[in-house]
Design an enzyme around this catalytic site. Structure first.
Site, PDB file in Angstrom:
ATOM      1  N   LYS A  24       0.857  -1.188   0.000  1.00  0.00           N
ATOM      2  CA  LYS A  24       0.000   0.000   0.000  1.00  0.00           C
ATOM      3  C   LYS A  24       0.897   1.243   0.000  1.00  0.00           C
ATOM      4  O   LYS A  24       1.730   1.405   0.887  1.00  0.00           O
ATOM      5  CB  LYS A  24      -0.905   0.008   1.233  1.00  0.00           C
ATOM      6  N   GLY A 118       2.153  -3.768   5.000  1.00  0.00           N
ATOM      7  CA  GLY A 118       2.407  -5.193   4.815  1.00  0.00           C
ATOM      8  C   GLY A 118       1.502  -6.079   5.643  1.00  0.00           C
ATOM      9  O   GLY A 118       0.855  -6.994   5.129  1.00  0.00           O
ATOM     10  N   ASP A 153      -6.086   0.204   8.323  1.00  0.00           N
ATOM     11  CA  ASP A 153      -5.643   0.079   6.936  1.00  0.00           C
ATOM     12  C   ASP A 153      -6.242  -1.125   6.218  1.00  0.00           C
ATOM     13  O   ASP A 153      -6.139  -1.227   4.991  1.00  0.00           O
ATOM     14  CB  ASP A 153      -4.113  -0.033   6.870  1.00  0.00           C
TER      15      ASP A 153
END
Length: 303
Positions: A24, A118, A153
């Site tokens: 991302k 991650g 996230d």
């Protein structure tokens, strides 16, 4: 749950399921306030690299979790593996009897705790992969709530497409017009504490993200990204001076624009094309083979 006999029959007939957990990239990150509960309010322009971790899922007599990849050893033991396992367990709780035991193999190709999502990407890939393996799904709202429970996230990583995220990351707006970008991801493999970065942030009520209403051309996007910012980069540079050094290295090797992603320490450089990005990554690796450099394209907004 399945009987052991039925599970064995199913294992023989079921193919391995693979999911990519794409890095991302925060092209912009504006800190616009803070909630009473301590969570920071953010405006983020996010895209995803066509590079990341990889997860394989297959039926197993008992639950298993294994690690491989360049950064797999970093997660050995207790550190960092819990998001994949927590995603499995939360989804199993929501799915019920269909959720038979699974073997999950995580190929960890991304640096750990490096500002490129991650762990969140791994958790999102676990949700996607296990729903496919278990042959089931959740209503959109229920899946979004489950993803948010795993981390701010995770909902955007579940989408893994260009987007604007606001609030704490849960308010997502797709950005299908964002073009594919050639870039180099660069990390000095030195940890940076996200809570400490936020503590060092001088101002927490900054101007919100503002993008031009019509932005069809890549050159327009480059200008729009350049006009934005990452409010976490200045305090992160104070904590980890290597961030400034690695950004300068990207610029020296032809990057059109450089910025830190998330809370760091990963930086990205945007290049004119993939050939230029690959040449830069090779040169940077020769210069600092002990650091992380990866040439990649971002995914298409219309994919």
């Amino acid at each position: 749950m399945m009987s052991s006999e039925n599970r064995s029959d199913f294992s023989a007939s079921c193919s391995r399921i693979t999911e990519e957990a794409r890095a991302k990239i925060n092209l912009a990150l504006h800190v616009t306030g803070q909630r009473p509960d301590g969570y920071h309010l953010l405006d983020m322009l996010v895209t995803f690299a066509d590079h990341g971790d990889r997860l394989d899922f297959m039926p197993s007599p008992t639950d298993e979790f294994t690690l491989s990849g360049r950064f797999g050893e970093t997660l050995a033991g207790d550190g960092g593996t819990n998001l994949v396992l927590k995603a499995r367990d939360l989804l199993r709780e929501a799915i019920g009897p269909l959720a038979f035991p699974v073997r999950i193999q995580l190929e960890k190709n991304l640096p750990v705790a490096s500002g490129i999502g991650g762990g969140s990407a791994d958790a999102a890939a676990t949700l996607r992969g296990l729903m496919r393996l278990w042959g089931t799904s959740l209503p959109e709202e229920a899946l979004a709530a489950l993803a948010l429970k795993l981390g701010a996230d995770v909902p955007m990583c579940l989408a893994s497409r260009p987007l604007i995220a606001r609030g704490i990351g849960e308010k997502i707006e797709p950005v299908p017009e964002l073009p594919v970008l050639a870039m180099v991801l660069a990390n000095p493999l030195k940890g940076v504490s996200t809570p400490e970065v936020f503590r060092q942030l001088a101002t927490k009520n900054n101007p919100s993200l503002s993008l031009p209403p019509s932005r069809p051309l890549a050159v327009d996007w480059l200008a729009a990204i350049a006009a934005a910012r990452n409010d976490l980069e200045p305090p992160a540079r104070e904590l980890v001076p290597e961030i400034a050094a690695i950004s300068a290295m990207l610029q020296a090797n032809g990057a059109l624009l450089t910025r830190m992603s998330g809370s760091g320490a990963t930086c990205f450089g945007i290049f004119a094309n993939m050939a230029a990005a690959e040449d830069a990554a090779a040169a940077l690796h020769d210069e600092r083979p002990d650091w992380y450099f990866q040439a990649t394209e971002t995914v298409s907004g219309g994919a």
